[in-house]
Write a protein that holds these residues in place. Structure first.
Motif, PDB file in Angstrom:
ATOM      1  N   THR A 152       1.752 -26.471  58.055  1.00 24.51           N
ATOM      2  CA  THR A 152       2.845 -25.531  57.867  1.00 24.51           C
ATOM      3  C   THR A 152       2.757 -24.901  56.483  1.00 24.51           C
ATOM      4  O   THR A 152       2.348 -25.545  55.527  1.00 24.51           O
ATOM      5  CB  THR A 152       4.204 -26.225  58.043  1.00 24.51           C
ATOM      6  OG1 THR A 152       5.233 -25.259  57.808  1.00 24.51           O
ATOM      7  CG2 THR A 152       4.364 -27.374  57.064  1.00 24.51           C
ATOM      8  N   SER A 201       5.581 -23.223  55.288  1.00 24.52           N
ATOM      9  CA  SER A 201       6.963 -22.813  55.082  1.00 24.52           C
ATOM     10  C   SER A 201       7.407 -22.939  53.632  1.00 24.52           C
ATOM     11  O   SER A 201       8.433 -22.377  53.264  1.00 24.52           O
ATOM     12  CB  SER A 201       7.890 -23.617  55.994  1.00 24.52           C
ATOM     13  OG  SER A 201       7.780 -24.997  55.700  1.00 24.52           O
ATOM     14  N   ARG A 202       6.685 -23.666  52.778  1.00 22.14           N
ATOM     15  CA  ARG A 202       7.050 -23.796  51.376  1.00 22.14           C
ATOM     16  C   ARG A 202       6.065 -23.069  50.459  1.00 22.14           C
ATOM     17  O   ARG A 202       6.078 -23.265  49.245  1.00 22.14           O
ATOM     18  CB  ARG A 202       7.114 -25.276  50.986  1.00 22.14           C
ATOM     19  CG  ARG A 202       8.145 -26.085  51.754  1.00 22.14           C
ATOM     20  CD  ARG A 202       9.553 -25.594  51.565  1.00 22.14           C
ATOM     21  NE  ARG A 202       9.993 -25.598  50.186  1.00 22.14           N
ATOM     22  CZ  ARG A 202      10.521 -26.659  49.573  1.00 22.14           C
ATOM     23  NH1 ARG A 202      10.651 -27.796  50.222  1.00 22.14           N
ATOM     24  NH2 ARG A 202      10.902 -26.578  48.317  1.00 22.14           N
ATOM     25  N   ARG A 215       9.551 -13.355  56.655  1.00 27.43           N
ATOM     26  CA  ARG A 215       9.035 -14.609  57.197  1.00 27.43           C
ATOM     27  C   ARG A 215      10.110 -15.344  57.961  1.00 27.43           C
ATOM     28  O   ARG A 215      11.299 -15.206  57.671  1.00 27.43           O
ATOM     29  CB  ARG A 215       8.460 -15.484  56.079  1.00 27.43           C
ATOM     30  CG  ARG A 215       9.461 -15.987  55.076  1.00 27.43           C
ATOM     31  CD  ARG A 215       8.752 -16.603  53.863  1.00 27.43           C
ATOM     32  NE  ARG A 215       7.892 -17.703  54.245  1.00 27.43           N
ATOM     33  CZ  ARG A 215       6.905 -18.188  53.477  1.00 27.43           C
ATOM     34  NH1 ARG A 215       6.664 -17.639  52.295  1.00 27.43           N
ATOM     35  NH2 ARG A 215       6.184 -19.204  53.886  1.00 27.43           N
ATOM     36  N   ASP A 216       9.674 -16.117  58.931  1.00 24.06           N
ATOM     37  CA  ASP A 216      10.552 -17.005  59.684  1.00 24.06           C
ATOM     38  C   ASP A 216       9.948 -18.393  59.555  1.00 24.06           C
ATOM     39  O   ASP A 216       8.995 -18.729  60.257  1.00 24.06           O
ATOM     40  CB  ASP A 216      10.628 -16.554  61.142  1.00 24.06           C
ATOM     41  CG  ASP A 216      11.613 -17.377  61.951  1.00 24.06           C
ATOM     42  OD1 ASP A 216      11.986 -18.488  61.490  1.00 24.06           O
ATOM     43  OD2 ASP A 216      12.004 -16.932  63.037  1.00 24.06           O
ATOM     44  N   ASN A 217      10.497 -19.175  58.649  1.00 24.94           N
ATOM     45  CA  ASN A 217       9.911 -20.496  58.388  1.00 24.94           C
ATOM     46  C   ASN A 217      10.129 -21.465  59.543  1.00 24.94           C
ATOM     47  O   ASN A 217       9.409 -22.462  59.644  1.00 24.94           O
ATOM     48  CB  ASN A 217      10.456 -21.072  57.089  1.00 24.94           C
ATOM     49  CG  ASN A 217       9.890 -20.354  55.869  1.00 24.94           C
ATOM     50  OD1 ASN A 217       8.829 -19.734  55.942  1.00 24.94           O
ATOM     51  ND2 ASN A 217      10.597 -20.417  54.764  1.00 24.94           N
ATOM     52  N   THR A 218      11.088 -21.188  60.407  1.00 26.84           N
ATOM     53  CA  THR A 218      11.265 -22.051  61.580  1.00 26.84           C
ATOM     54  C   THR A 218      10.125 -21.851  62.578  1.00 26.84           C
ATOM     55  O   THR A 218       9.839 -22.731  63.378  1.00 26.84           O
ATOM     56  CB  THR A 218      12.600 -21.765  62.277  1.00 26.84           C
ATOM     57  OG1 THR A 218      12.588 -20.425  62.796  1.00 26.84           O
ATOM     58  CG2 THR A 218      13.766 -21.911  61.306  1.00 26.84           C
ATOM     59  N   LYS A 219       9.500 -20.676  62.502  1.00 24.32           N
ATOM     60  CA  LYS A 219       8.367 -20.374  63.375  1.00 24.32           C
ATOM     61  C   LYS A 219       7.036 -20.423  62.610  1.00 24.32           C
ATOM     62  O   LYS A 219       5.986 -20.153  63.201  1.00 24.32           O
ATOM     63  CB  LYS A 219       8.535 -18.993  64.005  1.00 24.32           C
ATOM     64  CG  LYS A 219       9.751 -18.876  64.909  1.00 24.32           C
ATOM     65  CD  LYS A 219       9.855 -17.480  65.522  1.00 24.32           C
ATOM     66  CE  LYS A 219      11.064 -17.393  66.441  1.00 24.32           C
ATOM     67  NZ  LYS A 219      11.195 -16.037  67.040  1.00 24.32           N
ATOM     68  N   ASN A 220       7.116 -20.729  61.317  1.00 24.17           N
ATOM     69  CA  ASN A 220       5.902 -20.795  60.501  1.00 24.17           C
ATOM     70  C   ASN A 220       5.104 -19.494  60.604  1.00 24.17           C
ATOM     71  O   ASN A 220       3.876 -19.499  60.734  1.00 24.17           O
ATOM     72  CB  ASN A 220       5.033 -21.978  60.945  1.00 24.17           C
ATOM     73  CG  ASN A 220       4.055 -22.424  59.870  1.00 24.17           C
ATOM     74  OD1 ASN A 220       4.313 -22.264  58.680  1.00 24.17           O
ATOM     75  ND2 ASN A 220       2.934 -22.973  60.292  1.00 24.17           N
ATOM     76  N   THR A 221       5.817 -18.370  60.542  1.00 19.24           N
ATOM     77  CA  THR A 221       5.194 -17.064  60.747  1.00 19.24           C
ATOM     78  C   THR A 221       5.653 -16.079  59.673  1.00 19.24           C
ATOM     79  O   THR A 221       6.818 -16.074  59.286  1.00 19.24           O
ATOM     80  CB  THR A 221       5.540 -16.502  62.136  1.00 19.24           C
ATOM     81  OG1 THR A 221       5.112 -17.428  63.135  1.00 19.24           O
ATOM     82  CG2 THR A 221       4.848 -15.164  62.375  1.00 19.24           C
TER      83      THR A 221
END
Length: 126
Positions: A28, A30-31, A72-78
């Motif tokens: 991921t 996301s960070r 970005r959508d960190n819940t979708k890692n996109t």
């Protein structure tokens, strides 16, 4: 093995829109700060846009400011690059990039990023 996979490229007429996506696999991001670069034929790869890990800070090269939006959508890692009012000079291979480590900042240099995708072609016809 970490991979960044871009999608959404294609052929569009001048004035049209495209949305690119970057979906990492293997871990991921996301960070992590993320970025978009592009490379036109015969030219060096150039910075387009970047976004910090939270999506609260973005930065654009002058030529795309007001037309492109990175998100970005960190819940979708996109990570996304919405491109509007496209011009023929936007024609290039677009690359997604990720920076190692957690950061609240955006980055603009090629060497700031550690992971790269294979690229997706964007062609804008006049």
């Amino acid at each position: 093995q970490v991979q960044l996979v871009e999608s959404g490229g294609g052929l569009v007429q001048a004035g049209g829109s495209l949305r690119l996506s970057c979906a990492p696999s293997g871990r991921t991001f996301s960070r992590n700060a993320m970025g978009w670069f592009r490379q036109a034929p015969g030219k060096e790869r150039e910075f387009v846009a970047s976004i910090n890990w939270a999506g609260s800070d973005t930065y654009y090269t002058v030529s795309v400011k007001g037309r492109f939006t990175v998100s970005r959508d960190n819940t979708k890692n996109t990570v996304y690059l919405q491109m509007n009012s496209l011009k023929p000079e936007d024609t290039a291979v677009y690359y997604c990039a990720a920076r190692r480590g957690v950061s609240d900042y955006t980055f603009t240099q090629h060497d700031d990023f550690n992971y790269w995708g294979q690229g997706t072609q964007v062609t804008v016809s006049s």
